[in-house]
Design a protein around this motif. Structure first.
Motif, short mmCIF file in Angstrom:
data_model
loop_
_atom_site.label_atom_id
_atom_site.label_comp_id
_atom_site.label_asym_id
_atom_site.label_seq_id
_atom_site.Cartn_x
_atom_site.Cartn_y
_atom_site.Cartn_z
N TRP A 170 16.94 -8.59 -28.99
CA TRP A 170 17.62 -8.36 -28.04
C TRP A 170 16.62 -8.34 -26.78
O TRP A 170 15.60 -8.09 -26.89
CB TRP A 170 18.78 -7.25 -27.98
CG TRP A 170 18.02 -5.92 -28.05
CD1 TRP A 170 17.52 -5.31 -29.14
CD2 TRP A 170 17.83 -5.19 -27.09
NE1 TRP A 170 17.36 -4.05 -28.83
CE2 TRP A 170 17.17 -4.11 -27.24
CE3 TRP A 170 18.09 -5.28 -25.57
CZ2 TRP A 170 16.84 -3.00 -26.48
CZ3 TRP A 170 17.60 -4.29 -24.58
CH2 TRP A 170 16.81 -3.29 -25.06
N GLY A 171 17.43 -8.81 -25.73
CA GLY A 171 16.48 -8.71 -24.51
C GLY A 171 17.18 -8.88 -22.99
O GLY A 171 18.59 -8.97 -23.17
N GLY A 172 16.51 -8.83 -22.07
CA GLY A 172 17.20 -8.92 -20.89
C GLY A 172 16.32 -9.45 -19.74
O GLY A 172 15.31 -9.48 -19.82
N SER A 173 16.65 -9.86 -18.68
CA SER A 173 15.98 -10.39 -17.48
C SER A 173 16.75 -10.23 -16.08
O SER A 173 17.70 -10.11 -16.25
CB SER A 173 15.69 -11.75 -17.69
OG SER A 173 16.81 -12.91 -17.46
N ALA A 174 15.83 -10.12 -15.31
CA ALA A 174 16.54 -10.09 -13.80
C ALA A 174 15.72 -11.06 -13.02
O ALA A 174 14.25 -10.89 -12.67
CB ALA A 174 16.46 -8.81 -13.30
N ARG A 175 16.40 -12.24 -12.47
CA ARG A 175 16.10 -13.33 -11.56
C ARG A 175 16.45 -13.04 -10.31
O ARG A 175 17.51 -13.14 -9.85
CB ARG A 175 16.15 -14.54 -12.11
CG ARG A 175 15.49 -14.83 -13.38
CD ARG A 175 15.93 -16.05 -14.19
NE ARG A 175 17.37 -16.15 -14.80
CZ ARG A 175 17.74 -17.06 -15.31
NH1 ARG A 175 17.21 -18.45 -15.11
NH2 ARG A 175 18.74 -17.19 -15.86
N LEU A 176 15.52 -12.58 -9.47
CA LEU A 176 15.86 -12.31 -8.00
C LEU A 176 15.15 -13.60 -7.08
O LEU A 176 14.08 -13.91 -7.40
CB LEU A 176 15.35 -11.20 -7.24
CG LEU A 176 15.99 -9.73 -7.75
CD1 LEU A 176 15.24 -9.43 -9.50
CD2 LEU A 176 15.39 -8.52 -7.18
N THR A 182 11.72 -10.82 -14.08
CA THR A 182 11.36 -9.51 -14.70
C THR A 182 12.15 -9.88 -16.22
O THR A 182 13.38 -10.18 -16.32
CB THR A 182 11.77 -8.34 -14.29
OG1 THR A 182 11.36 -8.09 -13.08
CG2 THR A 182 11.33 -7.21 -15.23
N GLY A 183 11.15 -9.77 -17.19
CA GLY A 183 11.82 -10.20 -18.49
C GLY A 183 11.47 -9.11 -19.67
O GLY A 183 10.35 -8.37 -19.50
N TYR A 184 12.29 -8.75 -20.84
CA TYR A 184 11.95 -7.90 -21.49
C TYR A 184 12.38 -8.31 -22.88
O TYR A 184 13.90 -8.87 -22.88
CB TYR A 184 12.80 -6.41 -21.20
CG TYR A 184 12.64 -5.51 -22.41
CD1 TYR A 184 11.56 -4.60 -22.38
CD2 TYR A 184 13.38 -5.22 -23.50
CE1 TYR A 184 11.16 -3.64 -23.38
CE2 TYR A 184 13.23 -4.23 -24.38
CZ TYR A 184 12.23 -3.52 -24.45
OH TYR A 184 12.31 -2.51 -25.49
#
Length: 754
Positions: free
Chosen positions: A298-304, A317-319
């Motif tokens: 599982w993971g997540g990201s935030a693209r700004l 930002t990625g995890y």
């Protein structure tokens, strides 16, 4: 004296070009038709561009083609040979795909293995090999970038990048649901729904569920009655905010896999050939070991993105994290040679081998900041910073298949911390109205801290010991330079030269290392670098009824990282080859042959050669015929591999799709067929007819009817419709053990687009 690669390339190039030119009369006959090709937009250079303007050998696969290729519930390996120069294989089954572009890849099966092909999913690099198999669903586009991509994408891209982009949330309420049912109780469900959540917010949720019953029966009364079934699910949730000058896209995703690990089959290869032994039955095995594959990621990201007019700032930002355990019967049979004949087989089983590898703890964090200009003039640029951190623990276990309950009989552990950072810049300059120049540079710093220990000794293996440590600290500068010349509105010529870099690799498969082995059996391969040259043409033909991409390339790898897998000692050893050479041609063609009849066709020729006169690797433990020159080292036989092609590197890849749509009063009847061919491949670094995979040709067929303006679709499909069966990999330490490709699948599918 000319190198043999140079001698062959002109003939191969001429053949590929002749094939392309032979197609032109058929395409010209379609000129009176009204249908034209839409422009393909790609993000190969980290910004949206027409594919014809990008000075990179690139293939884009759209959503419809992905839908057809994946209709049988297959994993990401269905992309293999579906674009020029791309091969994908696995000795782990669905969990661990290995990618090869232009022959460059990595056959290493260690869970810490690095690959020279980088996989980027929604702008976040997926570094660990178990992350690279995330299923493809609700995908807008796949881009395959061939050649080094070390400036804008990073350190581990000397062969290229495979890039996936999910469908983004939008301001329109839409989605789809599709359900397929097929042979072996196959179930394949996909769905997505998305739309606005207010004046500024939008969201999209996507999901996938796939399952298949076991189609291989175990005739031995072992722990498993059957194999090759799986149960897999994945989901993705995206949330998009769009302000006047600010945008943020959040992404959460998860995957769960429970199924069969790679099924090894003892003594299925006929000695002296690459064919199956007489009487081979792919639906039956006799195995006494435990087999399963469990994976959770599982993971997540935030693209700004901030818009400052002629400048924009991007933050990504990625995890990612994962947990896994794969266990299998490596000898592929039951019993051992020292037992009575009725208790061992099929064929010769010198000794039982059953093992498992898993990752109980993993974390990957990435951060990128990138500033991009949009001056609207002759000059634009990008520059940024990248940071990467990975921490993982790997458990390796051995088991006693001959004891009741298959108890554990060995345990080793690897731990690694990898930190890397980079600074990069790229620029584009319109020297004239027709000539555009591009160039970029990237500085990378990479550090690894590695430790491995044997906590419980395996029989005939290394004693308890450790920790055995390795630390690496390297830096490198990668770069690229290219030019695009616009001959006219329809034809572009381009040239590119690029340098790529792969950081050092460390691994410690210690359980069967010889007592007293240096550093307990931990092996290290130093950094590799590649310089690649490429020239090509991209053209829109016949008033945009056809699109052509054709290129020639040549590369040279210094200190290429290779893995000597298996052999009689049942260990894997990292090493560096002094030099590797490769060259070839690639062709992409899309064309409307007639009204309603669409063709896509890709071809590639790759000639790879290891250039290292002194490089020697261990050979098989028994049964195979080594055709390379051999030498004796410490009483063991080694093969000299100078001049050999790279493993899993087919010379020829061809792929073709044809879609014929027939308009009817209420909808469209359509026929879709796809075919993929790859030539022979070596499984290992040394050459042996038993471990050379035969050429492969697999085809698919889909017949469907769509109505309601594209809202509904009902189809029957088949994958591997000729039921071709091939040995696609081997285990060489013990006997002539191999594993095979996926079987034929038939099914029906209904899809609703809303």
């Amino acid at each position: 004296m000319n190198h043999p690669l140079r001698a062959r390339l002109p003939r191969r190039t001429g053949l590929a070009l002749a094939i392309a030119l032979a197609s032109l009369p058929a395409l010209a006959a379609a000129q009176d038709q009204a249908t034209t090709l839409d422009a393909v937009q790609v993000t190969a250079q980290r910004k949206v561009e027409n594919i014809q303007d990008v000075p990179v050998s690139i293939t884009s696969i759209d959503a419809e083609k992905l839908h057809v290729l994946g209709s049988g519930g297959n994993d990401i390996r269905f992309l293999s040979a579906r674009v020029p120069s791309l091969n994908i294989e696995s000795s782990y089954g669905r969990a661990f795909p290995r990618f090869y572009i232009r022959g460059l890849g990595n056959t290493d099966f260690d869970l810490n293995a690095s690959q020279p092909v980088s996989l980027v999913y929604d702008d976040v690099v997926q570094e660990n090999p178990l992350l690279k198999g995330f299923p493809l669903f609700d995908i807008a586009q796949v881009e395959v970038l061939r050649g080094p991509q070390g400036t804008l994408f990073g350190r581990n891209t000397p062969a290229g990048v495979v890039k996936f982009d999910s469908v983004r949330p939008s301001r329109e309420f839409d989605g789809y649901a599709q359900l397929a049912y097929g042979s072996d109780a196959l179930v394949n469900f996909e769905g997505a729904v998305g739309g606005p959540l207010g004046a500024r917010w939008s969201a999209r949720a996507s999901a996938l569920y796939q399952r298949r019953d076991d189609w291989v029966t175990n005739t031995w009364p072992g722990p498993n009655d059957g194999f090759e079934g799986y149960d897999e699910s994945a989901a993705r949730v995206q949330l998009l905010y769009e302000g006047d000058a600010f945008e943020v896209l959040f992404n959460l995703h998860r995957r769960d896999l429970n199924g069969t690990a790679r099924l090894f089959r003892a003594n299925i290869i006929e000695p002296g050939s690459n064919r199956f032994v007489p009487g081979f039955d792919k639906e039956r095995v006799s195995i006494d070991g435990v087999n399963f594959s469990e994976l959770e990621t599982w993971g997540g990201s935030a693209r700004l993105r901030w818009d400052f007019g002629d400048l924009s700032l991007h933050s990504i930002t990625g995890y990612e994290t994962l947990e896994s355990l794969n266990r299998g019967d490596i000898d592929g049979g039951y019993g051992a040679a020292f037992l009575p004949p009725e208790l061992t087989g099929p064929g010769f089983i010198p000794f039982a081998a059953e093992s498992a590898d898993g990752i109980p703890d993993h974390r990957q964090v990435t951060q990128e900041f990138r500033l991009e200009s949009d001056y609207g003039g002759r000059f634009d640029w990008q520059a940024g910073l990248f940071w990467y951190r990975e921490e993982l623990t790997i458990d390796s276990f051995n088991y006693d298949s001959l004891a009741p309950g298959n108890p554990r009989a060995g345990h080793a552990v690897q731990e690694q911390e990898n930190t890397a950072w980079a600074v990069f810049a790229s620029a584009e300059y319109a020297a004239t109205e027709r000539l555009k120049l591009r160039g970029g540079v990237r500085y990378t710093k990479d550090e690894k801290e590695f430790s491995a220990s044997v906590l419980e000794a395996a029989p005939f293996g290394a004693p308890v010991g450790g920790p055995y440590t390795v630390d690496t600290d390297v830096d490198d500068v990668s770069w690229d330079a290219s030019a695009v010349y616009e001959v006219n509105d329809a034809v572009n010529l381009y040239g590119r030269v690029a340098k790529g870099f792969r950081a050092p690799s460390v691994q410690g498969r210690l359980l069967f290392a010889a007592p007293g082995a240096p550093n307990g059996g931990v092996s290290t391969a130093g950094s590799e670098t590649v310089v690649s040259y490429e020239v090509g043409i991209k053209a829109d033909l016949f008033d945009r009824r056809a699109r052509l991409g054709f290129n020639l390339f040549r590369y040279e790898v210094d200190d290429q990282q290779l893995i000597a897998v298996g052999g009689g000692a049942n260990i894997a050893t990292l090493l560096n080859a002094d030099r590797t050479l490769g060259q070839g041609v690639e062709l992409d063609l899309t064309a409307w042959l007639a009204e309603g009849l669409l063709l896509t066709w890709g071809s590639s020729y790759n000639d790879t050669r290891i250039d290292d006169p002194g490089l020697a690797v261990a050979v098989c433990g028994g049964g195979c015929t080594v055709t390379d020159p051999t030498t004796s080292i410490d009483g063991a036989t080694y093969a000299l591999i100078d001049g050999n092609p790279l493993p899993q590197a087919p010379e020829w890849i061809h792929n073709l799709t044809l879609r014929w749509g027939i308009p009817l009063a209420a909808g469209e009847l359509y026929f879709f067929t796809d075919w993929a061919y790859r030539s022979e491949v070596n499984f290992f670094l040394y050459e042996s007819p038993e471990f050379r995979g035969r050429s492969s040709l697999e085809g698919g067929l889909r017949v469907g009817y769509g109505w309601g303006g594209g809202a509904y679709d009902l189809a029957a499909f088949g994958r591997n419709i000729t039921d071709q069966t091939r040995i696609v990999g081997g285990i060489d330490f013990n006997n002539l053990t191999g594993f095979i490709n996926e079987p034929r699948t038939w099914g029906v599918e209904f899809r609703w687009n809303f």
